[in-house]
Design a protein around this motif. Structure first.
Motif, PDB file in Angstrom:
ATOM      1  N   MET A   1       0.826  -1.212   0.000  1.00  0.00           N
ATOM      2  CA  MET A   1       0.000   0.000   0.000  1.00  0.00           C
ATOM      3  C   MET A   1       0.855   1.254   0.000  1.00  0.00           C
ATOM      4  O   MET A   1       0.406   2.345  -0.242  1.00  0.00           O
ATOM      5  CB  MET A   1      -0.911  -0.071   1.237  1.00  0.00           C
ATOM      6  CG  MET A   1      -1.544   1.217   1.712  1.00  0.00           C
ATOM      7  SD  MET A   1      -2.571   1.923   0.450  1.00  0.00           S
ATOM      8  CE  MET A   1      -2.126   3.628   0.585  1.00  0.00           C
ATOM      9  N   VAL A   4       1.714   4.478  -3.109  1.00  0.00           N
ATOM     10  CA  VAL A   4       1.141   5.773  -3.511  1.00  0.00           C
ATOM     11  C   VAL A   4       2.090   6.908  -3.140  1.00  0.00           C
ATOM     12  O   VAL A   4       2.854   6.810  -2.198  1.00  0.00           O
ATOM     13  CB  VAL A   4      -0.224   6.015  -2.838  1.00  0.00           C
ATOM     14  CG1 VAL A   4      -1.266   5.142  -3.455  1.00  0.00           C
ATOM     15  CG2 VAL A   4      -0.119   5.824  -1.351  1.00  0.00           C
ATOM     16  N   HIS A   5       1.984   7.962  -3.901  1.00  0.00           N
ATOM     17  CA  HIS A   5       2.859   9.099  -3.633  1.00  0.00           C
ATOM     18  C   HIS A   5       2.332   9.928  -2.480  1.00  0.00           C
ATOM     19  O   HIS A   5       1.146  10.125  -2.347  1.00  0.00           O
ATOM     20  CB  HIS A   5       2.972   9.969  -4.884  1.00  0.00           C
ATOM     21  CG  HIS A   5       3.753   9.302  -5.956  1.00  0.00           C
ATOM     22  ND1 HIS A   5       5.115   9.155  -5.872  1.00  0.00           N
ATOM     23  CD2 HIS A   5       3.361   8.715  -7.106  1.00  0.00           C
ATOM     24  CE1 HIS A   5       5.525   8.502  -6.960  1.00  0.00           C
ATOM     25  NE2 HIS A   5       4.486   8.226  -7.712  1.00  0.00           N
ATOM     26  N   ASP A   6       3.245  10.378  -1.685  1.00  0.00           N
ATOM     27  CA  ASP A   6       2.851  11.131  -0.500  1.00  0.00           C
ATOM     28  C   ASP A   6       2.810  12.634  -0.774  1.00  0.00           C
ATOM     29  O   ASP A   6       2.512  13.427   0.069  1.00  0.00           O
ATOM     30  CB  ASP A   6       3.818  10.829   0.636  1.00  0.00           C
ATOM     31  CG  ASP A   6       3.187  11.159   1.986  1.00  0.00           C
ATOM     32  OD1 ASP A   6       3.835  10.972   2.988  1.00  0.00           O
ATOM     33  OD2 ASP A   6       2.031  11.623   1.987  1.00  0.00           O
TER      34      ASP A   6
ATOM     35  N   ALA B 190      -4.696   9.800  -2.118  1.00  0.00           N
ATOM     36  CA  ALA B 190      -3.633   8.814  -1.978  1.00  0.00           C
ATOM     37  C   ALA B 190      -2.619   9.244  -0.920  1.00  0.00           C
ATOM     38  O   ALA B 190      -2.150   8.427  -0.124  1.00  0.00           O
ATOM     39  CB  ALA B 190      -2.936   8.617  -3.326  1.00  0.00           C
ATOM     40  N   GLY B 191      -2.306  10.543  -0.917  1.00  0.00           N
ATOM     41  CA  GLY B 191      -1.356  11.043   0.071  1.00  0.00           C
ATOM     42  C   GLY B 191      -1.856  10.858   1.490  1.00  0.00           C
ATOM     43  O   GLY B 191      -1.104  10.474   2.392  1.00  0.00           O
ATOM     44  N   ILE B 192      -3.142  11.101   1.697  1.00  0.00           N
ATOM     45  CA  ILE B 192      -3.722  10.965   3.036  1.00  0.00           C
ATOM     46  C   ILE B 192      -3.700   9.499   3.464  1.00  0.00           C
ATOM     47  O   ILE B 192      -3.358   9.156   4.604  1.00  0.00           O
ATOM     48  CB  ILE B 192      -5.168  11.504   3.058  1.00  0.00           C
ATOM     49  CG1 ILE B 192      -5.186  13.002   2.726  1.00  0.00           C
ATOM     50  CG2 ILE B 192      -5.833  11.237   4.394  1.00  0.00           C
ATOM     51  CD1 ILE B 192      -4.639  13.901   3.807  1.00  0.00           C
ATOM     52  N   LEU B 193      -4.050   8.602   2.535  1.00  0.00           N
ATOM     53  CA  LEU B 193      -4.049   7.173   2.869  1.00  0.00           C
ATOM     54  C   LEU B 193      -2.641   6.712   3.245  1.00  0.00           C
ATOM     55  O   LEU B 193      -2.447   5.997   4.233  1.00  0.00           O
ATOM     56  CB  LEU B 193      -4.572   6.354   1.690  1.00  0.00           C
ATOM     57  CG  LEU B 193      -6.025   6.622   1.290  1.00  0.00           C
ATOM     58  CD1 LEU B 193      -6.431   5.718   0.140  1.00  0.00           C
ATOM     59  CD2 LEU B 193      -6.948   6.428   2.481  1.00  0.00           C
ATOM     60  N   ALA B 194      -1.658   7.169   2.464  1.00  0.00           N
ATOM     61  CA  ALA B 194      -0.280   6.790   2.765  1.00  0.00           C
ATOM     62  C   ALA B 194       0.128   7.317   4.132  1.00  0.00           C
ATOM     63  O   ALA B 194       0.826   6.643   4.896  1.00  0.00           O
ATOM     64  CB  ALA B 194       0.654   7.333   1.681  1.00  0.00           C
ATOM     65  N   LEU B 195      -0.323   8.516   4.434  1.00  0.00           N
ATOM     66  CA  LEU B 195       0.005   9.107   5.733  1.00  0.00           C
ATOM     67  C   LEU B 195      -0.551   8.265   6.876  1.00  0.00           C
ATOM     68  O   LEU B 195       0.147   7.968   7.854  1.00  0.00           O
ATOM     69  CB  LEU B 195      -0.557  10.529   5.789  1.00  0.00           C
ATOM     70  CG  LEU B 195      -0.487  11.228   7.148  1.00  0.00           C
ATOM     71  CD1 LEU B 195       0.962  11.455   7.547  1.00  0.00           C
ATOM     72  CD2 LEU B 195      -1.238  12.551   7.118  1.00  0.00           C
TER      73      LEU B 195
END
Lengths: 361, 325
Positions: A1, A4-6, B190-195
């Motif tokens: 997971m 994805v790019h942050d 996507a950034g929030i999910l990764a966070l």
């Protein structure tokens, strides 16, 4: 997971493009002054027109029956006040004087209207300002309480109280207050600004409580404050009644917001949520309506001043109107228009102070 | 080890002008320490209400039965003081729309530090120091300056990052994220999910992630609960749930989902609409819309029964389900 790019676009966007030159607040104020000048000009036109349209003649309103039967006296009166001139000439003459700061002379008092206003305005402000401040504090407090207790007994009581307050005529409330606190309890004086055994303190602001305190005449200041108590009580309760319902609905709306739930979800004590989060957001609509409330308070002073024998602008306006004293009526109208403009300006500046989103960039 | 959050037979009834409305029925779920659990379903299925119940934020007049234990403490029936201790410092919440959930007139610094000072008994300077660290942790550029800024000065995604920092400020062990990416652009999502995943891995934070997006569910969570009409209809490891659903509703949800870049594929909408609260049919709430329903489905709501490794399903028919690839 973690594929994805942050990264994401968007950073703190605090850089507001400011036009070079004058500070935006100055530009804002300059615009306001220009608008106000136009507004005041409009007020003179309307007032001038209205006074000349109403049936009635300043001559008959001001001269005695005996003088009215003397054509020479009537002609002299007309000439003295410029009433023999055509309307447009009267108006232009008035405007010319106005530009020099000359509001003309009152036909009633024979004094310069400006001097009259400087004498009566502080008395009215001494009534209106504390009433407004008290009404805002009490009205906001009660309105907030009613909103938080929405639908419960406290809310119902506030609703009934506000309805009673709104449907109470100011003169009737004034008489009741006089009967109870002056006649029955003897707690407060019946009227006027000072007891007869005191003379007014040296004039600085024209407000006896303030001037008394400034001069160190505490007994005078205290006596003036006692004379203020009943009219202020009447004006405050009428304004509170007007504010409460509005504050309640404004606060109810804020209470529905996610950020209030978020504040609770952070584990903040209820009093912090109410004082910091609810009050702050609810103040914006409250400030809006307080401009209106101040307007209604000023019109309330007309009645209250005559019942409490308070020598303020309200009484002056009443007497000028009944005598068709054109210069005085115009002077009062200009004063009222100026007050409204200042109130609106204050409201606009307060918005910016409360809500950073409206702050002048 | 007992789970961090253990909800058992939770039922919630809300007051309405037409009498009490049952919204949640017999909801049981658990979240372990450091686990990312997904809760999925259509709007109005009771996902958000579950979150509100766990934070004691139900509207007045709501009736709650069952049990919800956080770290061994029973939450239901807590007094206001008890709730204040749990909220923020035990269970924290991130809301769907960060624009609405951040106070527009209070600075980010104020919103970030105020509950820290209550829960962690920090003085102002320590709280500010931690606030800077938190903003850095959620990748807000120039944290010192951000503290003095107001929410409207940030983009939507940045606002949600700020909201997450606020939620984490008082060191909660469980974060309830109620559709935190629904109001955001897909790229920002996507950034929030990764966070969230990074925070879980780094700090051992448990996350209950509420979503209506099965894609998000599969991308982020290890275990999932599918809600329908206020009930859990199926639960299990997310991968298994989404590749081999055993409840017709889960399968139908998957079929109604657009497939990535594939064109020309068929979307299969679920016929009918989910029942409004209080109007659920007797028996299985899904049976009027279910292609596999049998007469017995209309008699009593089926209980959640074990169905293979770590899985449960509330369906008596248990048809063989085909999932579109």
């Amino acid at each position: 997971m973690t594929t994805v790019h942050d990264g994401e676009p968007g950073t703190v966007a605090t850089t507001a493009s400011r036009p070079r030159g004058a500070h935006p607040l100055l530009i804002f104020l300059a615009k306001r002054v220009a608008v106000t000048a136009g507004l005041l000009l409009g007020v003179t036109v309307v007032t001038f027109g209205l006074v000349n349209v109403v049936p009635g003649d300043p001559v008959t309103a001001n001269l005695s029956d005996q003088a009215l039967n003397d054509p020479a006296a009537v002609a002299a009166f007309r000439e003295k006040w410029g009433l023999d001139q055509p309307l447009w000439a009267q108006y232009l003459h008035y405007l010319g004087n106005l530009l020099h700061g000359d509001l003309g002379h009152s036909q009633q008092t024979g004094r310069a209207v400006l001097d009259d206003l400087l004498h009566y305005v502080p008395a009215t402000l001494e009534l209106a300002l504390p009433s407004m401040v008290l009404a805002l504090l009490i009205g906001t407090g009660i309105g907030m309480l009613a909103a938080v207790r929405n639908g419960r007994l406290t809310d119902q009581l506030v609703r009934v109280g506000a309805l009673l307050g709104l449907s109470t005529p100011p003169f009737w409330l004034s008489l009741v207050v006089l009967y109870v606190f002056f006649y029955q309890l003897g707690l407060a004086p019946s009227g006027g600004r000072l007891s007869t055994d005191f003379s007014p303190p040296p004039t600085v602001t024209g407000m006896y409580t303030v001037d008394g305190a400034l001069a160190g005449q505490w007994d005078v200041a205290w006596d003036a404050a006692q004379h203020l108590s009943l009219p202020v009580l009447v004006l405050t309760s009428l304004t509170v009644a007007m504010l409460v319902r509005f504050v309640r609905s404004a606060m109810l709306e804020v209470l529905q917001q996610d950020y209030i739930r978020a504040a609770y979800a952070k584990g903040l004590p209820t009093r912090v949520v109410l004082r910091r989060h609810l009050l702050r957001a609810g103040l914006v609509p409250v400030v809006t309506v307080s401009g209106l409330a101040f307007a209604s308070l000023l019109s309330g002073t007309v009645l209250v001043e005559s019942i409490f024998g308070w020598p303020g602008v309200g009484q002056y306006a009443y007497r000028s109107a009944t005598a068709l004293d054109l210069p005085a009526i115009l002077g009062v109208s200009l004063f009222v228009a100026l007050v409204y403009t200042l109130v609106n300006l204050t409201v606009d500046l307060l918005y910016g102070l409360i809500d950073p989103r409206i702050r002048l960039s | 080890m007992a789970p961090l959050l253990d909800v058992d037979s939770l039922a919630v009834t809300l007051p309405s002008p037409r009498g009490p409305l049952p919204i949640l029925h017999d909801v049981s779920l658990t979240v372990d320490e450091g686990e990312l659990v997904g809760i999925a379903g259509e709007s109005g299925c009771g996902k958000s209400l579950t979150a509100q119940t766990l934070l004691g934020l139900l509207p007045p007049g709501a009736a709650v039965t069952g049990s919800a234990r956080y770290a061994g403490t029973e939450l239901l029936g807590l007094d206001p003081r008890g709730w204040q201790r749990v909220r923020g410092a035990g269970i924290a919440m991130v809301f769907q729309d960060p624009s609405a959930a951040l106070h527009p007139m209070l600075s980010v610094g104020r919103q970030l530090t105020e509950h820290m000072r209550v829960h962690l008994r920090m003085d102002r300077r320590a709280a500010v120091r931690r606030a800077v660290e938190l903003l850095d942790q959620v990748r807000i550029p120039d944290p010192e300056r951000a503290l003095r800024a107001y929410p409207h000065q940030f983009s939507g995604g940045m606002r949600q990052r700020v909201a997450i920092a606020i939620a984490l400020a008082a060191r909660p062990r469980l974060l309830i994220a109620d559709e935190p990416t629904t109001a955001l652009d897909v790229t920002v999502q996507a950034g929030i999910l990764a966070l969230l995943e990074r925070l879980r891995a780094e700090t051992g934070l448990a996350v209950a992630f509420i979503t209506h997006d099965l894609g998000v569910l599969s991308a982020l969570t290890t275990r999932g609960y599918i809600f329908y009409a206020g009930r859990v209809v199926e639960t299990g490891p997310t991968g298994a749930l989404l590749t081999a659903p055993t409840h017709p509703y889960t399968a139908a949800l998957l079929g109604a989902r657009p497939h990535g870049t594939q064109t020309g594929g068929t979307l299969r909408p679920i016929p009918g609409a989910p029942p409004a609260p209080g109007e659920a049919p007797p028996g299985c709430p899904f049976h009027p819309r279910c292609g596999y329903a049998e007469p017995s489905c209309g008699t009593a709501p089926p209980p959640l029964t074990p169905a293979g490794a770590d899985r449960s399903v509330a369906c008596v028919v248990r048809p063989h389900l085909e999932v579109a690839a």
